[in-house]
Design a protein around this motif. Structure first.
Motif, PDB file in Angstrom:
ATOM      1  N   VAL A 715      -8.078  -1.060  24.728  1.00  0.00           N
ATOM      2  CA  VAL A 715      -6.680  -1.028  25.156  1.00  0.00           C
ATOM      3  C   VAL A 715      -6.541  -1.668  26.537  1.00  0.00           C
ATOM      4  N   ALA A 716      -7.442  -1.338  27.441  1.00  0.00           N
ATOM      5  CA  ALA A 716      -7.386  -1.911  28.791  1.00  0.00           C
ATOM      6  C   ALA A 716      -7.465  -3.433  28.746  1.00  0.00           C
ATOM      7  N   ASN A 717      -8.344  -3.945  27.913  1.00  0.00           N
ATOM      8  CA  ASN A 717      -8.487  -5.396  27.814  1.00  0.00           C
ATOM      9  C   ASN A 717      -7.270  -6.031  27.157  1.00  0.00           C
ATOM     10  N   ALA A 718      -6.656  -5.346  26.209  1.00  0.00           N
ATOM     11  CA  ALA A 718      -5.443  -5.872  25.578  1.00  0.00           C
ATOM     12  C   ALA A 718      -4.280  -5.888  26.571  1.00  0.00           C
ATOM     13  N   VAL A 719      -4.163  -4.821  27.374  1.00  0.00           N
ATOM     14  CA  VAL A 719      -3.103  -4.776  28.386  1.00  0.00           C
ATOM     15  C   VAL A 719      -3.312  -5.881  29.427  1.00  0.00           C
ATOM     16  N   ALA A 720      -4.550  -6.087  29.834  1.00  0.00           N
ATOM     17  CA  ALA A 720      -4.835  -7.164  30.787  1.00  0.00           C
ATOM     18  C   ALA A 720      -4.467  -8.522  30.200  1.00  0.00           C
ATOM     19  N   ALA A 721      -4.720  -8.702  28.907  1.00  0.00           N
ATOM     20  CA  ALA A 721      -4.366  -9.970  28.259  1.00  0.00           C
ATOM     21  C   ALA A 721      -2.862 -10.153  28.196  1.00  0.00           C
ATOM     22  N   ALA A 722      -2.134  -9.043  28.012  1.00  0.00           N
ATOM     23  CA  ALA A 722      -0.678  -9.134  27.908  1.00  0.00           C
ATOM     24  C   ALA A 722      -0.028  -9.387  29.266  1.00  0.00           C
ATOM     25  N   LEU A 723      -0.587  -8.770  30.321  1.00  0.00           N
ATOM     26  CA  LEU A 723       0.034  -8.850  31.648  1.00  0.00           C
ATOM     27  C   LEU A 723      -0.556  -9.937  32.531  1.00  0.00           C
ATOM     28  N   GLY A 724      -1.791 -10.296  32.255  1.00  0.00           N
ATOM     29  CA  GLY A 724      -2.483 -11.195  33.171  1.00  0.00           C
ATOM     30  C   GLY A 724      -2.931 -10.495  34.436  1.00  0.00           C
ATOM     31  N   VAL A 725      -2.914  -9.176  34.413  1.00  0.00           N
ATOM     32  CA  VAL A 725      -3.322  -8.362  35.563  1.00  0.00           C
ATOM     33  C   VAL A 725      -4.297  -7.303  35.070  1.00  0.00           C
ATOM     34  N   ARG A 726      -5.382  -7.095  35.795  1.00  0.00           N
ATOM     35  CA  ARG A 726      -6.379  -6.099  35.409  1.00  0.00           C
ATOM     36  C   ARG A 726      -6.064  -4.757  36.052  1.00  0.00           C
ATOM     37  N   LEU A 727      -5.946  -3.708  35.224  1.00  0.00           N
ATOM     38  CA  LEU A 727      -5.773  -2.334  35.717  1.00  0.00           C
ATOM     39  C   LEU A 727      -7.102  -1.612  35.521  1.00  0.00           C
ATOM     40  N   ARG A 728      -7.606  -1.015  36.560  1.00  0.00           N
ATOM     41  CA  ARG A 728      -8.952  -0.440  36.513  1.00  0.00           C
ATOM     42  C   ARG A 728      -8.947   1.082  36.605  1.00  0.00           C
ATOM     43  N   THR A 729      -7.848   1.691  36.307  1.00  0.00           N
ATOM     44  CA  THR A 729      -7.765   3.143  36.310  1.00  0.00           C
ATOM     45  C   THR A 729      -7.388   3.634  34.920  1.00  0.00           C
ATOM     46  N   MET A 730      -8.094   4.644  34.457  1.00  0.00           N
ATOM     47  CA  MET A 730      -7.757   5.311  33.202  1.00  0.00           C
ATOM     48  C   MET A 730      -7.160   6.679  33.541  1.00  0.00           C
ATOM     49  N   PRO A 731      -5.909   6.958  33.057  1.00  0.00           N
ATOM     50  CA  PRO A 731      -5.125   6.194  32.091  1.00  0.00           C
ATOM     51  C   PRO A 731      -4.587   4.883  32.645  1.00  0.00           C
ATOM     52  N   ILE A 732      -4.346   3.969  31.700  1.00  0.00           N
ATOM     53  CA  ILE A 732      -3.886   2.625  32.028  1.00  0.00           C
ATOM     54  C   ILE A 732      -2.361   2.649  32.051  1.00  0.00           C
ATOM     55  N   ARG A 733      -1.792   2.559  33.218  1.00  0.00           N
ATOM     56  CA  ARG A 733      -0.340   2.694  33.365  1.00  0.00           C
ATOM     57  C   ARG A 733       0.197   1.501  34.139  1.00  0.00           C
ATOM     58  N   PRO A 734       0.641   0.469  33.446  1.00  0.00           N
ATOM     59  CA  PRO A 734       1.218  -0.673  34.161  1.00  0.00           C
ATOM     60  C   PRO A 734       2.442  -0.229  34.962  1.00  0.00           C
ATOM     61  N   PRO A 735       2.628  -0.758  36.172  1.00  0.00           N
ATOM     62  CA  PRO A 735       3.800  -0.379  36.955  1.00  0.00           C
ATOM     63  C   PRO A 735       5.073  -0.954  36.351  1.00  0.00           C
ATOM     64  N   ALA A 736       6.182  -0.214  36.508  1.00  0.00           N
ATOM     65  CA  ALA A 736       7.474  -0.743  36.079  1.00  0.00           C
ATOM     66  C   ALA A 736       7.844  -1.927  36.961  1.00  0.00           C
ATOM     67  N   LYS A 737       8.700  -2.797  36.459  1.00  0.00           N
ATOM     68  CA  LYS A 737       9.103  -3.987  37.201  1.00  0.00           C
ATOM     69  C   LYS A 737       9.708  -3.574  38.541  1.00  0.00           C
ATOM     70  N   GLY A 738       9.228  -4.147  39.594  1.00  0.00           N
ATOM     71  CA  GLY A 738       9.751  -3.829  40.926  1.00  0.00           C
ATOM     72  C   GLY A 738       8.983  -2.735  41.620  1.00  0.00           C
ATOM     73  N   ALA A 739       8.170  -1.982  40.851  1.00  0.00           N
ATOM     74  CA  ALA A 739       7.365  -0.918  41.464  1.00  0.00           C
ATOM     75  C   ALA A 739       6.067  -1.511  41.988  1.00  0.00           C
TER      76      ALA A 739
END
Length: 745
Positions: A715-739
């Protein structure tokens, strides 16, 4: 196929665990008063089984007085005999064939939804040549069964299945010999089928197991040690093992008639509740029991730091507890760290300290990254529950636990009893996931029962589960690696702080490596979990492998396949990628969507997952659309049960991957409810695509844990592929736009 005398060592090898394997748990060290001594008795058990060929004698599982080791704060598994327990030294300790032909098999393993009851009965039926429904299984009753170790470490399949097969195959040999002697024929001419012995020289005759059960000479032979070298049924001749037999309790579970530990009722039983502190480490300065004792039928007790009540109804017990709470004065505990500073706290307190210099040479083509993993709760459907009852100085407890013999030890230590005066019975219960490795709730019920002079049931509330049960350990993980001139991995370092060493060793071909676990100052009570540290270590390693693949200029699948050494791991990764359509889908590049993959090995199982996600860039929400997972654990014993195990692990793995994280501050959990702590719901279920690789040429290993470890990193690798940004904390919680970007990004 013959069982080797050293089959235990082979079983542990198949399970991928060491002979001293143990699982961590922080015990609650209750200590109460001594009780008067009474003689132990097994008459009830023998009466229940009746007379027959094999008389159950599990006394070899009970330790002698004074042998019990002191309690440990961590590592309560294993115990005497290691992770497999002391086992059964004789056929009589493992099974009973009644004069009515009834077959009863006994095991210290328990059923908590994973399907062990069906699988272990299949093993017995196979070797005894009887239909599956002829076998009755007694599980987790310390007064009747041998100590097979705790139900953890995915050991039921590789360790207990062989133990039962060996005992039942030995019994089969004896039944044949007994029939041959009765008929006066060669044993080689006698065969067993459908619960009876037949011989070509005795056409039209048969001897049922009930007939053979009355043979006194055979009964005496059963008291001896198990033969060291007994013939087991070859895989090619299996008729019951290897088939999809449903759970015997399945209908009752669906219909609501199954009795869980929280359903146990004893005559005159009261309902108990325990006073908990406002913060971890808080101690009682003063409490007045009188307001609670003034309520009709209420018993209130204080024994050191233990304060509890028992009442005829749960409502009155709660009213009594509320009355006590108004009188108590607590001493403030020392300052406590919070979840906000958890990664920093763990790293600062890493025992021995983190490395100060990289493993690679200066100027190397290299990467370094830090990964963090939160504390989470197990969230079993059935909370911790126990009913305790005293009679003649002996306590019996019906408990939902994965370690019945260890809980027996906890009861004995708490009350100063020899272990043969404590008996634990484990009805099939509603989920454990490594969280029920202790028995403090059984001790609490027993303490209240002792005070009340009546049986007492204690069932933890969900709030107690969140606050006072042990957690899956949080982790702070440091990873670094370098590439050589050919793009191969030259150095690899992975340091796990706090959560454990499971799967911390890389399965990839690397030049120089440094992979290890460093304990830390854990701010919360923690213990085992489904796959335990393998979840955190696989998350960090597989996410970092994607980052390293990018540095090498290669695709994630290609880079992994170039470095995998183990053929079984390569096979599952290739299978998952092919079934998922990785080659085409990884190049699609659809906005807001991504695909990721991960693989790993643990407990003798090999797993790979490919995942597709959609990410809403406005609110940061992640939807998992598709999980395609391949799993291989040797010869499959029950295909449908294995499939449901894998599916359950995937769904459970989505929670910590995306949402689950215990929040705590000022010494207490702050999100202790299913409203604030979000576990996966039906609406979260993705398309599940599970592929099982059957390997009849390999011994069977377990499936209760390993299928969960690839979910979060994929899931982390799929999210990174979708965003182009690597999140290294589990749970993987992309920030909302502007946050602001999340920690670790």
């Amino acid at each position: 196929m013959k069982a080797r005398e050293d089959w235990k060592a082979e079983a542990l090898k198949a399970a991928g665990v060491a002979a001293d394997y143990d699982e961590p748990v922080d015990l609650v060290a209750y200590r109460f008063d001594d009780v008067a001594a009474v003689e132990p008795g097994r008459r009830d058990v023998l009466k229940a089984l009746g007379a027959g060929l094999l008389i159950a004698v599990a006394a070899d599982a009970a330790p002698a007085k004074g042998e019990e080791p002191p309690p440990r704060r961590r590592g309560a598994g294993g115990g005497r005999g290691g992770p497999m327990g002391r086992g059964a030294a004789t056929m009589a300790a493992r099974l009973h064939i009644g004069e009515d032909g009834a077959i009863t098999v006994m095991t210290g393993k328990v059923e908590c939804g994973q399907g062990a009851r069906a699988e272990l009965a299949q093993a017995a039926a196979e070797e005894l040549r009887v239909p599956f429904d002829r076998v009755r299984l007694v599980m987790g009753d310390t007064g009747a069964v041998p100590d097979d170790g705790g139900t953890y470490g995915s050991l039921s399949t590789p360790a207990t299945v062989p133990a039962i097969r060996i005992a039942c195959a030995s019994a089969r040999t004896l039944l044949i010999a007994t029939a041959a002697r009765r008929w006066g024929v060669d044993a080689a001419t006698v065969a067993l089928a459908d619960g009876a012995a037949r011989c070509a020289a005795k056409a039209g005759e048969s001897l049922g197991y009930a007939d053979l059960a009355r043979d006194p000479e055979a009964a005496r032979a059963m008291a001896g040690a198990l033969p060291p070298d007994v013939a087991l049924t070859p895989v090619a001749e299996w008729k019951t093992l290897g088939t999809s037999i449903p759970k015997p309790s399945g209908r009752g579970i669906v219909a609501g008639s199954h009795e869980y530990p929280s359903d146990v009722v004893r005559p005159g039983m009261l309902h108990g509740k325990v006073l908990r502190g406002p913060r971890y480490g808080a101690t009682i300065q003063k409490v007045d029991l009188a307001p609670a004792q003034a309520l009709p039928g209420v018993v209130a007790v204080r024994d050191g730091e233990f304060v509890g009540v028992a009442a005829p109804t749960t409502a009155r017990a709660q009213a009594a507890l509320d009355a006590l709470a108004k009188t108590v004065e607590w001493a403030s505990p020392p300052p406590h760290s919070s979840s906000a500073d958890l990664p920093k706290h763990l790293r600062e307190h890493a025992q021995g300290g983190l490395p100060t210099r990289p493993l690679y040479e200066e100027g190397a083509k290299a990467l370094k990254a830090s990964y963090d993993v939160a504390y989470i709760q197990h969230c079993p459907m059935e909370p911790r529950a126990a009913v305790a009852e005293w009679e003649d100085g002996k306590v019996t407890a019906w408990v939902g636990t994965q370690v019945p013999f260890n809980v027996r030890g906890e009861l004995a230590r708490a009350f100063g009893l020899p272990e043969d005066r404590a008996r634990v019975i484990v009805p099939d219960f509603g989920g454990g996931f490594g969280g029920k490795h202790s028995g403090e709730y059984a001790v609490e019920a027993a303490r209240l029962s002792k005070a009340a002079g009546k049986p007492v049931r204690v069932v933890w509330t969900r709030a107690e589960e969140f606050a006072w049960a042990q957690f899956r350990p949080a982790a702070a993980i440091e990873v670094e690696a370098s590439l050589d001139a050919d793009g191969a991995i030259a150095t690899w370092r992975q340091i796990n702080v706090n959560s454990g060493g499971g799967s911390v060793q890389t399965p990839y071909r690397v030049g120089q490596s440094d992979c290890r676990f460093l304990p830390s100052d854990a701010p919360l009570r923690h213990g085992s979990y489904r796959a335990l540290a393998s979840t955190a270590n696989t998350f960090a390693r597989e996410a970092f492998m994607d980052e390293l693949a990018a540095l090498a200029g290669r695709g994630p699948l290609e880079f992994r396949l170039a470095h995998i050494q183990e053929p079984r791991l390569r096979d599952v990764l290739a299978e998952a990628a092919a079934r998922f359509g990785w080659e085409a889908r990884s190049k699609a590049g659809e906005p807001g969507k991504g695909v990721g993959l991960a693989c790993g090995q643990d407990k003798g199982g090999f797993v790979a997952a490919c995942v597709a996600v959609s990410v809403d860039r406005e609110d940061g929400s992640v939807t998992v659309d598709h999980v395609c997972q391949a799993y291989e654990c040797g010869k499959i014993l029950n295909p449908e049960n294995l499939r449901t195990q894998v599916e359950g692990a995937i769904v459970m793995g989505l929670g910590p991957a995306l949402r689950e994280a215990i929040a705590f501050s000022d010494g207490m959990v702050t999100n202790g409810s299913f409203r604030d702590y979000r576990v996966p719901r039906f609406a979260d279920l993705p398309k599940l695509d599970v592929h099982l690789l059957d390997r009849p040429d390999l011994p069977s290993s377990g499936a209760g844990e390993t299928p969960i470890i690839a979910v979060a990193p994929a899931v982390a690798n799929a999210v990174a592929a979708a965003l182009g940004v690597r999140l290294r904390t589990m749970p993987i919680r992309p920030p909302a736009k502007g946050a602001a970007a999340g920690a670790g990004s």
